[in-house]
Design an enzyme around this catalytic site. Structure first.
Site, PDB file in Angstrom:
ATOM      1  N   ASN A 113      49.178  11.263  31.337  1.00  0.00           N
ATOM      2  CA  ASN A 113      48.411  12.366  31.658  1.00  0.00           C
ATOM      3  C   ASN A 113      48.802  13.254  30.396  1.00  0.00           C
ATOM      4  O   ASN A 113      49.730  13.520  30.044  1.00  0.00           O
ATOM      5  CB  ASN A 113      49.081  13.271  32.660  1.00  0.00           C
ATOM      6  CG  ASN A 113      48.143  14.250  33.260  1.00  0.00           C
ATOM      7  OD1 ASN A 113      47.742  15.036  32.403  1.00  0.00           O
ATOM      8  ND2 ASN A 113      47.811  14.229  34.552  1.00  0.00           N
ATOM      9  N   TYR A 152       0.726  -7.300   8.620  1.00  0.00           N
ATOM     10  CA  TYR A 152       0.762  -5.968   7.848  1.00  0.00           C
ATOM     11  C   TYR A 152       2.102  -5.379   8.021  1.00  0.00           C
ATOM     12  O   TYR A 152       2.722  -5.371   9.285  1.00  0.00           O
ATOM     13  CB  TYR A 152      -0.526  -5.115   8.151  1.00  0.00           C
ATOM     14  CG  TYR A 152      -1.620  -5.522   7.841  1.00  0.00           C
ATOM     15  CD1 TYR A 152      -2.032  -6.790   7.217  1.00  0.00           C
ATOM     16  CD2 TYR A 152      -3.092  -4.816   8.218  1.00  0.00           C
ATOM     17  CE1 TYR A 152      -3.107  -7.328   6.567  1.00  0.00           C
ATOM     18  CE2 TYR A 152      -4.093  -5.369   7.855  1.00  0.00           C
ATOM     19  CZ  TYR A 152      -4.260  -6.309   7.201  1.00  0.00           C
ATOM     20  OH  TYR A 152      -5.444  -6.864   6.809  1.00  0.00           O
ATOM     21  N   GLY A 181       0.742  -1.196   0.226  1.00  0.00           N
ATOM     22  CA  GLY A 181       0.095  -0.054   0.180  1.00  0.00           C
ATOM     23  C   GLY A 181       0.926   1.403   0.006  1.00  0.00           C
ATOM     24  O   GLY A 181       1.988   1.230   0.298  1.00  0.00           O
ATOM     25  N   LYS A 227       5.597   4.307   3.436  1.00  0.00           N
ATOM     26  CA  LYS A 227       5.191   4.157   4.943  1.00  0.00           C
ATOM     27  C   LYS A 227       5.720   3.149   5.544  1.00  0.00           C
ATOM     28  O   LYS A 227       6.212   3.478   6.769  1.00  0.00           O
ATOM     29  CB  LYS A 227       3.351   3.812   4.859  1.00  0.00           C
ATOM     30  CG  LYS A 227       3.018   3.653   6.381  1.00  0.00           C
ATOM     31  CD  LYS A 227       1.443   3.807   6.490  1.00  0.00           C
ATOM     32  CE  LYS A 227       0.936   2.474   5.757  1.00  0.00           C
ATOM     33  NZ  LYS A 227      -0.407   2.611   6.231  1.00  0.00           N
ATOM     34  N   GLY A 265      -6.520  -5.323  -3.410  1.00  0.00           N
ATOM     35  CA  GLY A 265      -7.079  -5.862  -1.946  1.00  0.00           C
ATOM     36  C   GLY A 265      -6.094  -6.755  -1.275  1.00  0.00           C
ATOM     37  O   GLY A 265      -5.040  -7.309  -1.888  1.00  0.00           O
ATOM     38  N   ARG A 317      -1.515   8.906   3.495  1.00  0.00           N
ATOM     39  CA  ARG A 317      -1.700   9.890   4.686  1.00  0.00           C
ATOM     40  C   ARG A 317      -0.661  10.286   5.361  1.00  0.00           C
ATOM     41  O   ARG A 317      -0.630  11.204   6.290  1.00  0.00           O
ATOM     42  CB  ARG A 317      -2.911   9.289   5.457  1.00  0.00           C
ATOM     43  CG  ARG A 317      -4.380   9.474   5.008  1.00  0.00           C
ATOM     44  CD  ARG A 317      -5.300   8.797   5.926  1.00  0.00           C
ATOM     45  NE  ARG A 317      -5.486   7.022   5.908  1.00  0.00           N
ATOM     46  CZ  ARG A 317      -5.964   6.507   6.435  1.00  0.00           C
ATOM     47  NH1 ARG A 317      -6.567   6.805   7.508  1.00  0.00           N
ATOM     48  NH2 ARG A 317      -6.038   5.235   6.201  1.00  0.00           N
TER      49      ARG A 317
HETATM   50  C1  UD1 Z   1      -7.964  -4.478   6.460  1.00  0.00           C
HETATM   51  C2  UD1 Z   1      -9.134  -5.804   6.539  1.00  0.00           C
HETATM   52  C3  UD1 Z   1      -9.905  -5.100   7.851  1.00  0.00           C
HETATM   53  C4  UD1 Z   1      -9.198  -4.805   9.112  1.00  0.00           C
HETATM   54  C5  UD1 Z   1      -8.153  -3.937   8.800  1.00  0.00           C
HETATM   55  C6  UD1 Z   1      -7.221  -4.003   9.873  1.00  0.00           C
HETATM   56  C7  UD1 Z   1      -9.282  -6.491   4.845  1.00  0.00           C
HETATM   57  C8  UD1 Z   1     -10.278  -6.465   3.382  1.00  0.00           C
HETATM   58  N1  UD1 Z   1      -9.899  -5.729   5.489  1.00  0.00           N
HETATM   59  O1  UD1 Z   1      -8.571  -3.323   6.107  1.00  0.00           O
HETATM   60  O2  UD1 Z   1     -10.949  -6.262   8.111  1.00  0.00           O
HETATM   61  O3  UD1 Z   1     -10.041  -4.458  10.195  1.00  0.00           O
HETATM   62  O4  UD1 Z   1      -7.253  -4.199   7.603  1.00  0.00           O
HETATM   63  O5  UD1 Z   1      -6.391  -2.859   9.702  1.00  0.00           O
HETATM   64  O6  UD1 Z   1      -8.612  -7.205   4.475  1.00  0.00           O
HETATM   65  N2  UD1 Z   1      -2.331  -4.064   1.240  1.00  0.00           N
HETATM   66  C9  UD1 Z   1      -1.667  -4.470   0.150  1.00  0.00           C
HETATM   67  N3  UD1 Z   1      -2.035  -4.707  -0.973  1.00  0.00           N
HETATM   68  C10 UD1 Z   1      -3.361  -4.398  -1.210  1.00  0.00           C
HETATM   69  C11 UD1 Z   1      -4.262  -3.849  -0.258  1.00  0.00           C
HETATM   70  C12 UD1 Z   1      -3.686  -3.803   1.137  1.00  0.00           C
HETATM   71  O7  UD1 Z   1      -0.399  -4.965   0.331  1.00  0.00           O
HETATM   72  O8  UD1 Z   1      -3.866  -4.813  -2.372  1.00  0.00           O
HETATM   73  C13 UD1 Z   1      -1.799  -3.713   2.632  1.00  0.00           C
HETATM   74  C14 UD1 Z   1      -1.629  -2.622   2.871  1.00  0.00           C
HETATM   75  O9  UD1 Z   1      -0.595  -1.947   2.516  1.00  0.00           O
HETATM   76  C15 UD1 Z   1      -1.602  -2.811   4.388  1.00  0.00           C
HETATM   77  C16 UD1 Z   1      -2.671  -3.902   4.774  1.00  0.00           C
HETATM   78  O10 UD1 Z   1      -2.285  -4.793   3.389  1.00  0.00           O
HETATM   79  O11 UD1 Z   1      -0.582  -2.850   5.179  1.00  0.00           O
HETATM   80  C17 UD1 Z   1      -3.907  -3.540   5.157  1.00  0.00           C
HETATM   81  O12 UD1 Z   1      -4.506  -2.923   3.891  1.00  0.00           O
HETATM   82  P1  UD1 Z   1      -5.484  -1.693   4.285  1.00  0.00           P
HETATM   83  O13 UD1 Z   1      -6.123  -0.973   3.089  1.00  0.00           O
HETATM   84  O14 UD1 Z   1      -5.055  -0.742   5.338  1.00  0.00           O
HETATM   85  O15 UD1 Z   1      -6.987  -2.642   4.898  1.00  0.00           O
HETATM   86  P2  UD1 Z   1      -8.218  -1.982   5.360  1.00  0.00           P
HETATM   87  O16 UD1 Z   1      -8.948  -1.559   4.548  1.00  0.00           O
HETATM   88  O17 UD1 Z   1      -7.809  -0.975   6.361  1.00  0.00           O
END
Ligand code: UD1
Ligand code: CA
Length: 457
Positions: A379, A104, A11, A22, A82, A15
């Site tokens: 010294n 993560y 990701g 990040k 996703g 932000r």
């Molecule tokens: C996800 C979970 C959610 C949980 C939350 C906790 C899913 C669908 N949802 O949501 O249930 O409560 O985390 O923080 O799993 N990432 C990738 N590739 C992608 C998408 C995400 O590497 O295609 C990585 C992001 O960099 C991040 C992590 O996966 O480190 C979570 O992604 P993020 O988009 O923050 O997930 P949430 O929508 O917050």
């Protein structure tokens, strides 16, 4: 079953408003992702897989000089479709007969015990989720349970019904499952949901359909599963981590004058009755023996400090080893390769580098001692400089036991000074001085009688 960890780090982290990906932002001196990799390896995992996308090259490069117990398998996720899609990128490198632990890259502080407790639940018949109840669950996926309390699915905030939104048990995102099952389920994910993403969380319902148990474990506290989305959260988690470090050191016998003004960025071990004044930064591998006192505003990095030694205010000690009952500073700088023997002293405005200083020797004021070896009870007078560098090469200064170097002397290396020799103040020493000799190398003093001072014209 052996464990392979898959760390999601593709990701963008928009932000953070940063050019740095990040997961490379530091917490306690180490990148978020490096924390995650270490946490995973503390479990004795057999494989480490990291899914990268945004800033992939930078992320990969950041591990060039880091030793990890497993070779890292990097998988590129070109488009962030996703979390389920992300895990799928790593799976081809994961053997079928292992447990996959999903972490993560932006959740840095999960405890080893918590992860072990989670992994214990995984079997051919069971997957495991790390969940937590939050007062404010908004934004997170909710854990849906049936009337008997069994977990049946996870529903994302954006897909949830009003009743589901009221659930305060949330998905931390951390889960573990057999690799063989993930390989069955992930290709079946669909993206027909509110965000148009392949949700990893949809595998929960698939596991239930497959008659598998969905076991649940919880972290000891929320901070363990806190993800970083912006710099405010990063600072808050840093302060929490530092508070934990200060607490640990106090438990082990350190007096910490102000726990909110101590920063630990590495591995610190201490003996009893260590005293840490305000604004101390301890970096890398630091060992402080019993009775060590660190004054205010000191930085100690990758160094060992012996019993009952005091590092006085405003000193910097780096890649050095300091013996017992030594006094350093105030305002001293020990650069890499400094070794101070017991009862030696390095005083104010002294800089040392690759300097071996024997027992009881003193460099009390305003000196530079580099590439030098000093015997015992030497010294070194105020303002002494070892001229170790001719602009191209570095040379060594050797000073034997019981030498007295008068103030404001320049010792032009390479040069040796024999035992019990004396250097007259203000000398520029370019030739070897033998044992017990006096060397004076300065213009002779001339006194002129009746000298008339110039007068203003
Ligand atoms: C996800 C979970 C959610 C949980 C939350 C906790 C899913 C669908 N949802 O949501 O249930 O409560 O985390 O923080 O799993 N990432 C990738 N590739 C992608 C998408 C995400 O590497 O295609 C990585 C992001 O960099 C991040 C992590 O996966 O480190 C979570 O992604 P993020 O988009 O923050 O997930 P949430 O929508 O917050
Ligand atoms: Ca998130």
């Amino acid at each position: 079953m052996s464990v392979h960890v898959v760390i999601l780090a593709a990701g963008q982290g928009s932000r953070m408003k940063s050019n740095l990906p990040k997961v490379l932002h530091p917490l306690a001196g180490k990148s978020l992702l490096h924390h995650v990799v270490e946490n995973a390896e503390n479990l004795g995992t057999a494989g480490t897989h990291i899914v990268i996308g945004h800033g992939a090259e930078l992320v990969r490069e950041s591990f060039k000089n880091i030793t990890t117990s497993n070779d890292i398998h990097w998988s590129i996720q070109e488009q962030q479709l996703g979390t389920g899609h992300a895990v799928a990128q790593a799976l081809p490198n994961v053997p079928d007969d292992v447990t996959v632990l999903i972490l993560y890259g932006d959740v840095p502080l999960t405890n080893t015990q918590t992860l072990n407790a989670l992994l214990k639940h995984v079997s051919e018949k069971s997957i495991a989720l790390l969940t937590v109840a939050l007062e404010d669950p908004s934004g997170y996926g909710r854990i849906v349970r049936d009337s008997s309390g069994f977990v049946t699915s996870i529903v994302e905030q954006k897909d949830a019904t009003p009743q589901q939104l009221a659930i305060n048990e949330i998905n931390t995102g951390i889960l573990a499952a057999p690799a063989s099952k993930l390989k069955e389920w992930l290709p079946k994910l669909s993206n027909s949901n509110a965000q148009g993403e392949y949700y990893l969380t949809d595998i929960i319902a698939m596991a239930v359909d497959d008659q598998m148990e969905v076991a649940v474990a919880h972290p000891a506290c929320e901070e363990e599963v806190q993800g970083i989305n912006n710099r405010v959260q990063l600072a808050a988690l840093e302060r929490w981590y530092q508070a934990q470090q200060a607490k640990r050191l106090m438990t082990e016998g350190a007096t910490v004058i102000d726990p909110s003004r101590l920063d630990v960025r590495g591995n610190v071990t201490i003996g009893k009755d260590v005293f840490l004044d305000i604004n101390v930064v301890l970096e890398g591998d630091v060992e402080l023996a019993e009775g060590v006192v660190i004054g205010p505003n000191c930085i100690i990095k990758n160094s060992k400090i012996g019993r009952n030694t005091t590092i006085h205010a405003n000193s910097i000690v780096e890649d050095s080893s300091v013996g017992e009952s030594v006094n350093v500073g105030p305002f001293a700088r020990l650069r890499p390769g400094t070794q101070l023997a017991n009862k030696s002293k390095v005083g104010n405005f002294v800089e040392t580098k690759k300097a071996i200083v024997g027992e009881g020797s003193k460099i009390n004021h305003l000196s530079y001692v580099g590439d030098a070896e000093l015997g015992t009870n030497v010294n070194v007078g105020a303002g002494t400089i070892t001229c170790n560098y001719d602009g191209v090469n570095k040379f060594k200064t050797e000073i034997a036991d019981d030498v007295f170097v008068g103030s404001n002397s320049s010792l032009v290396a390479p040069v040796k000074i024999g035992k019990k020799a004396t250097i007259g103040a203000g000398s520029t020493v370019t030739k070897e001085v033998e044992a017990e000799q006096l060397a004076v190398a300065r213009g002779k003093q001339r006194n002129v009688d009746g000298w008339k001072r110039p007068v203003k014209q």
